[in-house]
Motif scaffolding. Structure first.
Motif, mmCIF file in Angstrom:
data_model
loop_
_atom_site.group_PDB
_atom_site.id
_atom_site.type_symbol
_atom_site.label_atom_id
_atom_site.label_comp_id
_atom_site.label_asym_id
_atom_site.label_seq_id
_atom_site.Cartn_x
_atom_site.Cartn_y
_atom_site.Cartn_z
ATOM 1 N N GLY A 11 -3.794 2.505 -11.220
ATOM 2 C CA GLY A 11 -4.544 1.348 -10.750
ATOM 3 C C GLY A 11 -3.818 0.055 -11.060
ATOM 4 O O GLY A 11 -3.768 -0.866 -10.232
ATOM 5 N N GLY B 97 -10.090 -2.496 -1.139
ATOM 6 C CA GLY B 97 -8.930 -2.216 -1.976
ATOM 7 C C GLY B 97 -9.128 -0.994 -2.859
ATOM 8 O O GLY B 97 -8.222 -0.169 -3.017
ATOM 9 N N MET C 113 -1.006 -0.614 -8.658
ATOM 10 C CA MET C 113 -1.482 -1.201 -7.413
ATOM 11 C C MET C 113 -1.865 -2.662 -7.622
ATOM 12 O O MET C 113 -1.565 -3.532 -6.799
ATOM 13 C CB MET C 113 -2.693 -0.409 -6.901
ATOM 14 N N SER C 114 -2.502 -2.957 -8.726
ATOM 15 C CA SER C 114 -3.009 -4.308 -8.972
ATOM 16 C C SER C 114 -1.918 -5.299 -9.338
ATOM 17 O O SER C 114 -2.066 -6.502 -9.119
ATOM 18 C CB SER C 114 -4.060 -4.275 -10.095
ATOM 19 N N THR D 263 -6.925 2.386 -2.366
ATOM 20 C CA THR D 263 -6.081 2.786 -3.493
ATOM 21 C C THR D 263 -6.347 4.223 -3.902
ATOM 22 O O THR D 263 -5.417 4.996 -4.159
ATOM 23 C CB THR D 263 -6.327 1.855 -4.698
ATOM 24 N N PHE E 188 0.801 -1.219 0.000
ATOM 25 C CA PHE E 188 0.000 0.000 0.000
ATOM 26 C C PHE E 188 0.839 1.277 0.000
ATOM 27 O O PHE E 188 0.332 2.339 0.358
ATOM 28 C CB PHE E 188 -0.962 -0.008 1.184
ATOM 29 N N PRO F 9 -0.744 4.103 -3.006
ATOM 30 C CA PRO F 9 -1.733 5.189 -2.867
ATOM 31 C C PRO F 9 -1.174 6.512 -2.371
ATOM 32 O O PRO F 9 -1.438 7.555 -2.995
ATOM 33 C CB PRO F 9 -2.759 4.594 -1.892
ATOM 34 N N MET G 95 1.029 7.955 -5.187
ATOM 35 C CA MET G 95 0.538 7.847 -6.553
ATOM 36 C C MET G 95 0.635 9.153 -7.327
ATOM 37 O O MET G 95 1.051 9.167 -8.498
ATOM 38 C CB MET G 95 -0.907 7.330 -6.579
ATOM 39 N N PRO H 109 -8.814 -2.109 -8.049
ATOM 40 C CA PRO H 109 -8.235 -0.829 -8.454
ATOM 41 C C PRO H 109 -8.335 -0.551 -9.948
ATOM 42 O O PRO H 109 -8.623 0.578 -10.369
ATOM 43 C CB PRO H 109 -6.776 -0.957 -8.010
#
Length: 419
Positions: free
Chosen positions: A45, A231, A48-49, A235, A24, A27, A30, A358
């Motif tokens: 996204g 999530g 994050m994924s 995010t 994490f 976020p 970002m 995300p």
């Protein structure tokens, strides 16, 4: 011994916190990462994924691998992946290299979700797992609190790359602690031995039989729906607060971190509740209903005055489902031999949500012209699916208990007659 079980639990929990912090760290960084790499929010996204992608692939095999090499060795390998992945990310010259680092991290993130609860389950008997499993369940919230707080200190001095180096250093320290402090018992201490010979007849001999457990797959689906909402929120919450609420990045990160305080507090409280409540299936339904309500409100609260209390209450609610699932997951397994497989199935759902959520929410918001409320409907649908699955889980476990009781009664009658 009891103190050793708790020592192992603490070390395993800290390892989980490290992985959550690493996962994490995207976020709160970002805005800076997207600006330097010159990519869109959809790619944010994906960033994050991507860490969840490797976890999806490894979740099911992890249970089998763990049964071969043991959870400690697999845990050390996971920590090594965290170390290497963060170093690669910190040195990334372009977005593709950053994605590669996230994939390597994802291998470790996917494995620790299987390894850690399995180790804790082996350290405690079923009736005493509520508190340690509830404590484990706040690993994500604690990791997020750590990384959101640390980011506000590190980024002004060392940019977003300093956050990656920070996690890499923690991973190296954690490898030493894990190697020296984790001792895994073969069976849970003080596990009741009553009717051991009789109940053995009800247990499948091979770990792969765990794939046939409907209860395990239902828990996986519940975790996937839960994770889809949580999530997506974690995010994009900082970005949502900057764009929709009008906060600066530091305040957005601070307000987002408040949810982790609620999750930590709620998770510990749930531990005591779980040790007292007999009907844990009903507790799962209640937890998922409350979660579904707050999932629908995720991007609907836009008043700066309401954000802080909303995040705190949301954190308390979101602590419930993981605490219940991690506690009941060994019971969902069809036998002790299949606990690893059950953990893998559950983590598969968790990682699928981390991968899909995300990317899907980012695409929905962008297609809606930047309107965050466009994400409300899919979040509501996911919450409802989770509620239905939790009800079905209760029915499946009730049916299983009835069937096992009948089988056990027959075995006892046969043994009595033979005597």
């Amino acid at each position: 011994m009891k103190y050793k079980a708790w020592l192992v639990t603490i070390i395993v929990f800290l390892a989980g916190v490290l992985f959550a912090a690493g996962n994490f760290k995207v976020p709160p960084t970002m805005v800076a990462v997207l600006g330097e790499m010159k990519v869109s929010i959809i790619m944010g996204g994906w960033l994050m994924s991507s860490s969840a992608l490797a976890g999806i692939v490894l979740a099911l095999p992890a249970g089998g691998i763990m049964s071969k090499i043991g959870p400690k060795k697999l845990g050390l390998f996971a920590l090594f992946c965290a170390l290497i992945g963060n170093i690669v990310g910190a040195l990334a010259a372009n977005f593709m290299m950053l994605m590669v680092g996230r994939l390597i991290e994802g291998i470790g993130f996917g494995l620790i979700g299987v390894v850690a609860p399995a180790i804790i389950a082996l350290c405690f008997p079923a009736e005493k797992r509520g508190l340690p499993m509830a404590i484990w369940s706040v690993w994500v919230g604690t990791g997020m609190l750590l990384i959101f707080s640390a980011t506000n200190v590190i980024m002004p001095l060392f940019s977003w790359r300093g956050v990656w180096w920070f996690v890499a250093i923690l991973a190296a320290i954690m490898m030493v602690l894990f190697a020296g402090g984790v001792q895994v018992p073969e069976v849970a201490e003080a596990e009741p031995g009553v009717l051991k010979q009789e109940t053995a007849a009800l247990k499948p001999a091979l770990p792969y039989e765990g794939f046939k457990s409907p209860a395990s797959w239902l828990l996986s689906l519940i975790f996937m729906m839960f994770g889809f909402g949580v999530g997506a929120m974690m995010t994009f919450a900082p970005t949502f607060m900057v764009e929709e609420v009008g906060m600066d990045v530091a305040n957005a990160n601070m307000n987002t971190s408040v949810i982790t305080l609620g999750m930590i507090t709620g998770g510990i409280l749930m531990g005591f509740i779980l040790n007292k409540v007999k009907n844990r299936s009903f507790l799962l339904v209640v937890s998922m209903v409350l979660t579904a309500i707050f999932m629908g409100l995720t991007f609907e609260v836009t008043s700066p005055n309401l954000i802080l209390p909303f995040m705190l209450i949301m954190g308390l609610i979101y602590s419930m489902v993981p605490a219940v699932i991690f506690t009941i997951s060994p019971e969902a397994a069809v036998s002790p031999a299949t606990v690893g497989i059950t953990m893998g199935i559950i983590v598969l759902g968790q990682n699928l949500s981390g991968f899909i959520g995300p990317v899907f929410i980012g695409a929905i918001v962008e297609r809606g012209g930047g309107a965050w409320s466009a994400a409300t409907l899919p979040l509501v649908v996911a919450g409802l699916i989770g509620v239905i699955a939790s009800v079905l889980y209760g029915l499946v476990m009730k049916k299983r208990a009835s069937g096992q009781s009948s089988q056990l009664s027959g075995l006892l009658n046969k043994k009595t007659g033979a005597a």
